[in-house]
Scaffold this active site. Structure first.
Site, mmCIF file in Angstrom:
data_model
loop_
_atom_site.group_PDB
_atom_site.id
_atom_site.type_symbol
_atom_site.label_atom_id
_atom_site.label_comp_id
_atom_site.label_asym_id
_atom_site.label_seq_id
_atom_site.Cartn_x
_atom_site.Cartn_y
_atom_site.Cartn_z
ATOM 1 N N HIS A 277 -64.412 -18.513 -30.890
ATOM 2 C CA HIS A 277 -63.893 -19.859 -31.096
ATOM 3 C C HIS A 277 -63.506 -20.490 -29.773
ATOM 4 O O HIS A 277 -62.924 -21.557 -29.739
ATOM 5 C CB HIS A 277 -62.663 -19.809 -32.013
ATOM 6 C CG HIS A 277 -61.699 -18.733 -31.606
ATOM 7 N ND1 HIS A 277 -60.911 -18.843 -30.495
ATOM 8 C CD2 HIS A 277 -61.467 -17.528 -32.134
ATOM 9 C CE1 HIS A 277 -60.203 -17.737 -30.368
ATOM 10 N NE2 HIS A 277 -60.528 -16.907 -31.340
ATOM 11 N N HIS B 58 -65.827 -9.623 -17.818
ATOM 12 C CA HIS B 58 -66.540 -8.681 -16.954
ATOM 13 C C HIS B 58 -66.032 -8.777 -15.524
ATOM 14 O O HIS B 58 -66.469 -9.627 -14.753
ATOM 15 C CB HIS B 58 -68.040 -8.965 -17.013
ATOM 16 C CG HIS B 58 -68.573 -8.892 -18.404
ATOM 17 N ND1 HIS B 58 -68.810 -7.711 -19.049
ATOM 18 C CD2 HIS B 58 -68.874 -9.858 -19.302
ATOM 19 C CE1 HIS B 58 -69.254 -7.947 -20.268
ATOM 20 N NE2 HIS B 58 -69.294 -9.249 -20.447
ATOM 21 N N GLY C 271 -65.300 -7.545 -11.627
ATOM 22 C CA GLY C 271 -66.152 -6.905 -10.636
ATOM 23 C C GLY C 271 -65.558 -5.614 -10.119
ATOM 24 O O GLY C 271 -66.140 -4.549 -10.259
ATOM 25 N N THR D 32 -53.917 -24.349 -28.473
ATOM 26 C CA THR D 32 -54.559 -25.426 -29.235
ATOM 27 C C THR D 32 -55.868 -24.959 -29.869
ATOM 28 O O THR D 32 -56.154 -25.269 -31.022
ATOM 29 C CB THR D 32 -54.812 -26.638 -28.312
ATOM 30 O OG1 THR D 32 -53.570 -27.003 -27.709
ATOM 31 C CG2 THR D 32 -55.381 -27.808 -29.075
ATOM 32 N N HIS E 43 -44.086 -17.696 -38.063
ATOM 33 C CA HIS E 43 -45.038 -18.176 -39.071
ATOM 34 C C HIS E 43 -45.069 -17.131 -40.172
ATOM 35 O O HIS E 43 -45.170 -15.932 -39.892
ATOM 36 C CB HIS E 43 -46.423 -18.336 -38.437
ATOM 37 C CG HIS E 43 -47.401 -19.070 -39.298
ATOM 38 N ND1 HIS E 43 -47.925 -18.526 -40.441
ATOM 39 C CD2 HIS E 43 -47.944 -20.314 -39.195
ATOM 40 C CE1 HIS E 43 -48.760 -19.407 -41.000
ATOM 41 N NE2 HIS E 43 -48.776 -20.507 -40.255
ATOM 42 N N THR F 187 -54.030 -19.080 -41.820
ATOM 43 C CA THR F 187 -53.548 -20.455 -41.911
ATOM 44 C C THR F 187 -52.835 -20.817 -43.222
ATOM 45 O O THR F 187 -53.253 -20.417 -44.314
ATOM 46 C CB THR F 187 -54.682 -21.465 -41.647
ATOM 47 O OG1 THR F 187 -54.164 -22.783 -41.815
ATOM 48 C CG2 THR F 187 -55.857 -21.270 -42.594
ATOM 49 N N GLU F 188 -51.790 -21.614 -43.016
ATOM 50 C CA GLU F 188 -51.007 -22.175 -44.110
ATOM 51 C C GLU F 188 -51.886 -23.032 -45.028
ATOM 52 O O GLU F 188 -51.566 -23.257 -46.186
ATOM 53 C CB GLU F 188 -49.942 -23.046 -43.435
ATOM 54 C CG GLU F 188 -48.929 -23.675 -44.308
ATOM 55 C CD GLU F 188 -47.854 -24.358 -43.451
ATOM 56 O OE1 GLU F 188 -47.511 -23.861 -42.377
ATOM 57 O OE2 GLU F 188 -47.356 -25.407 -43.879
ATOM 58 N N ARG G 46 -52.653 -21.623 -48.389
ATOM 59 C CA ARG G 46 -51.617 -21.880 -49.411
ATOM 60 C C ARG G 46 -51.680 -23.343 -49.848
ATOM 61 O O ARG G 46 -51.596 -23.661 -51.027
ATOM 62 C CB ARG G 46 -50.216 -21.562 -48.855
ATOM 63 C CG ARG G 46 -49.907 -20.080 -48.849
ATOM 64 C CD ARG G 46 -48.597 -19.788 -48.168
ATOM 65 N NE ARG G 46 -48.697 -19.822 -46.721
ATOM 66 C CZ ARG G 46 -47.769 -20.276 -45.892
ATOM 67 N NH1 ARG G 46 -46.641 -20.770 -46.373
ATOM 68 N NH2 ARG G 46 -47.951 -20.257 -44.604
ATOM 69 N N ARG H 21 -41.395 -23.177 -43.139
ATOM 70 C CA ARG H 21 -41.714 -21.834 -42.639
ATOM 71 C C ARG H 21 -40.507 -20.923 -42.541
ATOM 72 O O ARG H 21 -40.622 -19.711 -42.783
ATOM 73 C CB ARG H 21 -42.355 -21.973 -41.266
ATOM 74 C CG ARG H 21 -43.713 -22.526 -41.413
ATOM 75 C CD ARG H 21 -44.356 -22.728 -40.100
ATOM 76 N NE ARG H 21 -45.697 -23.211 -40.368
ATOM 77 C CZ ARG H 21 -46.502 -23.689 -39.462
ATOM 78 N NH1 ARG H 21 -46.105 -23.771 -38.210
ATOM 79 N NH2 ARG H 21 -47.701 -24.095 -39.791
ATOM 80 N N HIS I 109 -44.274 -17.653 -33.719
ATOM 81 C CA HIS I 109 -45.388 -18.598 -33.726
ATOM 82 C C HIS I 109 -45.172 -19.803 -32.817
ATOM 83 O O HIS I 109 -46.077 -20.213 -32.101
ATOM 84 C CB HIS I 109 -45.571 -19.068 -35.169
ATOM 85 C CG HIS I 109 -46.676 -20.063 -35.362
ATOM 86 N ND1 HIS I 109 -47.972 -19.789 -35.011
ATOM 87 C CD2 HIS I 109 -46.675 -21.317 -35.897
ATOM 88 C CE1 HIS I 109 -48.736 -20.840 -35.314
ATOM 89 N NE2 HIS I 109 -47.971 -21.782 -35.830
ATOM 90 N N HIS I 110 -43.980 -20.379 -32.853
ATOM 91 C CA HIS I 110 -43.791 -21.642 -32.134
ATOM 92 C C HIS I 110 -42.379 -21.689 -31.548
ATOM 93 O O HIS I 110 -41.416 -21.314 -32.193
ATOM 94 C CB HIS I 110 -43.967 -22.811 -33.109
ATOM 95 C CG HIS I 110 -44.092 -24.141 -32.430
ATOM 96 N ND1 HIS I 110 -45.307 -24.691 -32.068
ATOM 97 C CD2 HIS I 110 -43.150 -25.022 -32.023
ATOM 98 C CE1 HIS I 110 -45.110 -25.856 -31.482
ATOM 99 N NE2 HIS I 110 -43.800 -26.084 -31.435
ATOM 100 N N GLU J 274 -45.979 -28.416 -26.451
ATOM 101 C CA GLU J 274 -45.029 -27.352 -26.776
ATOM 102 C C GLU J 274 -44.099 -27.009 -25.614
ATOM 103 O O GLU J 274 -43.088 -26.332 -25.800
ATOM 104 C CB GLU J 274 -45.799 -26.109 -27.259
ATOM 105 C CG GLU J 274 -44.941 -25.210 -28.129
ATOM 106 C CD GLU J 274 -45.687 -24.044 -28.775
ATOM 107 O OE1 GLU J 274 -46.883 -24.193 -29.081
ATOM 108 O OE2 GLU J 274 -45.048 -22.992 -28.971
ATOM 109 N N ARG K 80 -40.335 -26.578 -36.856
ATOM 110 C CA ARG K 80 -41.473 -27.500 -36.867
ATOM 111 C C ARG K 80 -42.234 -27.430 -38.183
ATOM 112 O O ARG K 80 -42.426 -26.359 -38.743
ATOM 113 C CB ARG K 80 -42.430 -27.156 -35.715
ATOM 114 C CG ARG K 80 -43.677 -28.014 -35.721
ATOM 115 C CD ARG K 80 -44.564 -27.747 -34.535
ATOM 116 N NE ARG K 80 -45.179 -26.450 -34.530
ATOM 117 C CZ ARG K 80 -46.245 -26.114 -35.281
ATOM 118 N NH1 ARG K 80 -46.780 -26.988 -36.123
ATOM 119 N NH2 ARG K 80 -46.742 -24.901 -35.191
#
Ligand code: FAD
Ligand code: MEZ
Length: 772
Positions: free
Chosen positions: A262, A273, A275, A366, A566, A578-579, A582, A603, A705-706, A735, A745
């Site tokens: 991602h 990798h 060196g 992010t 979280h 992820t929330e 739910r 949360r 988490h935050h 943040e 939050r």
């Protein structure tokens, strides 16, 4: 008699004529003589060259660190398993007639140079050797490595005897336009400065590559890297191995590929990798894939202190005393959403920008954001028939934050939220899907169509726009100090380049977009001791050094004690779940197979309720209709963290829960959905019944988490000093700041925060630079 006289006079006339010189005959005679001498010379030359075409003759001049033959003898070219060894002329004298003669003429010039004293000492030879080596490599390359292929013909090479990696790699290279010498330059001789290195027993990549050439196999020169992005080195990796996509396409199908991720932008090969030290799988900083990487070690990251004593401190002071290495209008620190948004908006306002990132990859936390970006009164909401208003977003945010928030900042957040969505769309983003998050009174969490992860998408769009605007982006570049003049105005930053050391960038303004500190458990536990030893959901760079640097520069801070856990982190996969799952209808059940909380409460409450259950972890349970509603779920399935059952009972058996209890819990919940009311836990939003097999479960537990706190800013993203006044030229967003989220939050509000305040900080800083 008469006839006899005629014959005699003809003979005399002919003899006279033959004896008289003629141009034609002279030329003819010369040509014939030349030809005879030329052929004889050529034969002699060829015979001489042939006679001297022995390894011993060649090495009588060709000395490197050692006698070339002695060096060759140590390599597989000389002592390989087949018993056939290659000598000098096998590689250095072409087989076709014309190139062979040309090469022989070249060789005779070398010998002549030795005889005439032009290159007659080891020193002169050493100076001349790199030039000759380059020429020889170019010749073999132009020849499509014919000299190699004479023995290593693709059709005749038994690739199946090679390791899987070597086989795949050789196939791909040989099918492409790569030729042997592109990778194996220097394989025949041990390079002078890396004696004894062979792929077979190489410890690190540099050893392995060293066999193919010298330092400049990877680096511009033997001085090492020229810049901290390792631009030259990475271009070299790609030129031989292909880009990420090409490498991924060669890997086994159907499994997780370390080359498909991602991550945003073109992830540099050197991210994993290394060196001169062991390679590490960067993904393992968050996951635990345990890939078997060649020359690999395991991921570790010590949180190096920012301001060190001794040598480091002296090096910092020395760099500060020297002239700045770079100069610009604005330095943006951090390549997460806040930093990229700031860079794009500052570039659009005409400012020159250098963006620093201490990690080898962009995107910060992010890029990991999954659930969505909150915004009120948007066109996407309108299209989906969702009624919302900005004041409701203000109220929800204040309530979620227990009124600890700075109301003025919350107003900026909510009032600009739909503009921020439009801005992202104008840059190329897709924010059409809207879901509901904990603590929100309506659906206002925006994400791409189908429910894909919001963060990777937004970060990619911002990255592309920053790159398109020619932003100067520097990785492996850690900002370690903000520099100010005696009037307290910012003058630049001190940077530590991982490969180029300390240096100063002179700048009119600095934007701190360094994110939070959830990954720094020492700091977290210092503010909230009950979180000591907790796992976290963050990327490796979220250690809070921006906060420390800002404090050293006199910035005021707030709310540092508010740190959010979280509720749903997968202890199996090491990732946040992820929330939004739910939000789209999943329920939480404990080890008795029973619900215990309103799943979309805030949360702090959800996390506390989970920790109160037996084992401190619970199951997130959903059906196939929920899976179909949110494409982000596919990434969790891909990571093998989702349990699946063809029916409720099968799922219960899979995760060792009492099947009857689970079936009864789901039936009761479905009843609430049908009735439109949850009389048990007062869950306000009941999107769908859980009736479509297969059923799924993910084990989840809370993780840090935050970090809600950070540097204090005003509504223009200006950083406030401890004296209450803004520090001139210092801005912050995202943040790294405190005040927007109060004590807790709401899900989806951070992405909203970083886009709105990042964009604002960029525009304000550019205006400051113009006015200054
Ligand atoms: P970041 O994106 O973290 O970027 C900061 C960057 O600064 C990092 O790259 C860091 O390496 C770099 N840096 C730090 N110090 C230095 C230094 N000294 N020199 C140079 N560079 C430095 N929020 C939502 O609203 N919705 C969601 O769906 C959501 N999902 C999330 C999922 C996960 C797994 C996580 C971890 C967070 C999630 N969040 C979500 C929260 C949100 O992603 C973050 O709060 C937000 O992205 C922070 O953005 P930022 O730009 O401020 O910082
Ligand atoms: O805002 C967040 O942190 C969020 C929505 C995370 C998530 O569960 O996806």
């Amino acid at each position: 008699m008469k006839q006899f006289r005629i014959f005699v006079s003809w003979l005399l006339a002919s003899t006279r004529s033959w004896l008289r010189p003629s141009k034609t005959r002279s030329v003819l005679a010369l040509v014939i003589t030349g030809l005879v001498i030329g052929v004889a010379g050529m034969v002699a030359f060829n015979a001489t060259m042939h006679a001297t075409n022995t390894d011993e003759f060649c090495v009588s001049c060709h000395e490197q660190q050692d006698n070339s033959l002695v060096m060759l003898e140590k390599t597989r070219h000389y002592s390989n398993a087949s018993g056939n060894s290659a000598g000098c002329s096998d590689c250095h004298v072409p087989h076709e007639f014309v190139p062979k003669m040309i090469r022989k003429v070249q060789a005779s010039r070398e010998v002549w140079g030795h005889i005439t004293g032009i290159i007659d000492t080891p020193e002169k030879y050493a100076a001349h050797a790199p030039h000759m080596k380059k020429k020889e490599i170019a010749r073999i390359r132009a020849n499509d490595s014919q000299e190699c292929r004479n023995c290593h013909e693709v059709g005749r090479m038994n690739l199946s005897l090679q390791s899987t990696e070597a086989r795949q790699f050789h196939r791909a290279m040989l099918d492409n336009d790569k030729t042997c010498i592109d990778c194996h330059a220097g394989l025949a001789h041990n390079p002078a400065d890396m004696p004894g290195a062979t792929v077979a027993h190489a410890e690190v990549l540099a050893d392995s590559h060293g066999e193919r050439g010298q330092c400049y196999t990877c680096h511009v020169s033997d001085e090492g890297p020229e810049d901290d992005n390792l631009s030259h080195e990475n271009a070299g990796c790609v030129s031989c191995h292909g880009d990420l996509q090409a490498v991924a396409s060669r890997e086994l199908q159907g499994d997780v590929s370390p080359h498909q991720s991602h991550f945003i932008g073109d992830v540099a090969c050197t991210t994993c990798h290394n060196g001169h030290t062991k390679s590490v799988t960067y993904c393992d900083a968050c996951h635990s894939f345990d890939f078997n990487m060649p020359f690999g070690g395991s991921w570790t990251r010590g949180a190096a202190p920012l301001i060190t004593d001794g040598e480091d401190r002296a090096a910092q002071e020395k760099a500060i005393s020297q002239a700045p290495r770079l100069e610009t209008d604005i330095v943006v620190v951090g390549s997460g959403g806040a930093g990229l948004a700031a860079a794009v908006s500052a570039r659009d306002a005409g400012a020159r920008v250098i963006l620093l990132e201490k990690e080898p990859v962009p995107g910060g936390n992010t890029k990991l954001a999954a659930g969505g970006m909150n915004a009120a009164e948007t066109r996407s909401q309108e299209k989906l028939g969702i009624t919302d208003d900005k004041q409701a977003m203000v109220d929800d945010t204040m309530k979620g934050g227990q009124d600890v928030n700075d109301l003025e900042l919350v107003k900026v957040l909510a009032n600009n939220s739909s503009d921020s969505i439009d801005w992202l769309i104008s840059l190329g983003a897709d924010m059409s899907d809207v879901g509901r998050m904990g603590g929100a009174s309506v659906k206002r969490s925006h994400r791409p169509t189908g429910g894909a992860g919001v963060g990777a998408h937004v970060a990619q769009v911002l990255w592309d726009n920053a790159v398109r605007r020619d932003t100067d982006i520097r990785f492996n570049s850690r900002m370690v100090r903000i520099l100010k003049d005696p009037s307290n105005a910012v003058t630049g930053v001190l940077v530590h380049g991982e490969f180029t050391g300390y240096y100063v960038i002179k700048a009119e303004a600095v934007i701190l977009a360094t994110g939070g500190f959830s990954r720094n458990n020492k700091l977290v536990a210092g503010y909230d001791p009950k979180l000591a030893g907790f796992k976290n959901t963050n990327q490796p760079g979220a250690t809070g050094d921006g906060l420390e640097v800002a404090q050293l520069a006199g910035a005021a801070t707030r709310d540092l004690e508010y740190i959010q856990a979280h509720p749903t982190y997968s202890p199996v996969g090491g990732v946040l779940v992820t929330e939004a799952i739910r939000g789209n209808g999943a329920i939480l059940v404990n080890r008795d197979g029973e619900r215990f909380v309103n799943e979309i409460t805030t949360r702090d409450k959800a996390a506390a309720a989970i920790l109160a259950q037996e084992g401190g972890s619970v199951y997130l349970v959903f059906d196939d209709a929920v899976r179909q509603s949110l494409s982000k779920i596919e990434s969790f399935i891909h990571l093998h963290i989702v349990n699946e059952g063809g029916g409720i009972e099968l799922l219960a058996n899979e995760i060792a829960l009492p099947a009857a209890n689970l079936a009864s819990t789901i039936a009761t919940y479905n009843g609430f959905v049908a009735a439109g009311q949850d009389t048990q836990f007062e869950r306000p939003d009941l999107p769908r019944e859980l009736t479509t097999a297969p059923y799924y479960a993910i084990e989840v537990t809370p993780a840090v988490h935050h970090t809600m706190g950070g540097v204090m800013i005003d509504t223009g993203a200006r950083v406030k000093g401890v004296d209450g006044h803004a520090i001139r030229g210092l801005y912050a967003a995202g943040e790294a700041t405190g005040g927007v989220h109060g004590a807790n939050r709401l899900g989806g509000n951070a992405i909203s925060d970083i886009i709105t305040f990042g964009r604002l900080a960029g525009a304000e800083a550019a205006m400051y630079v113009k006015d200054n």
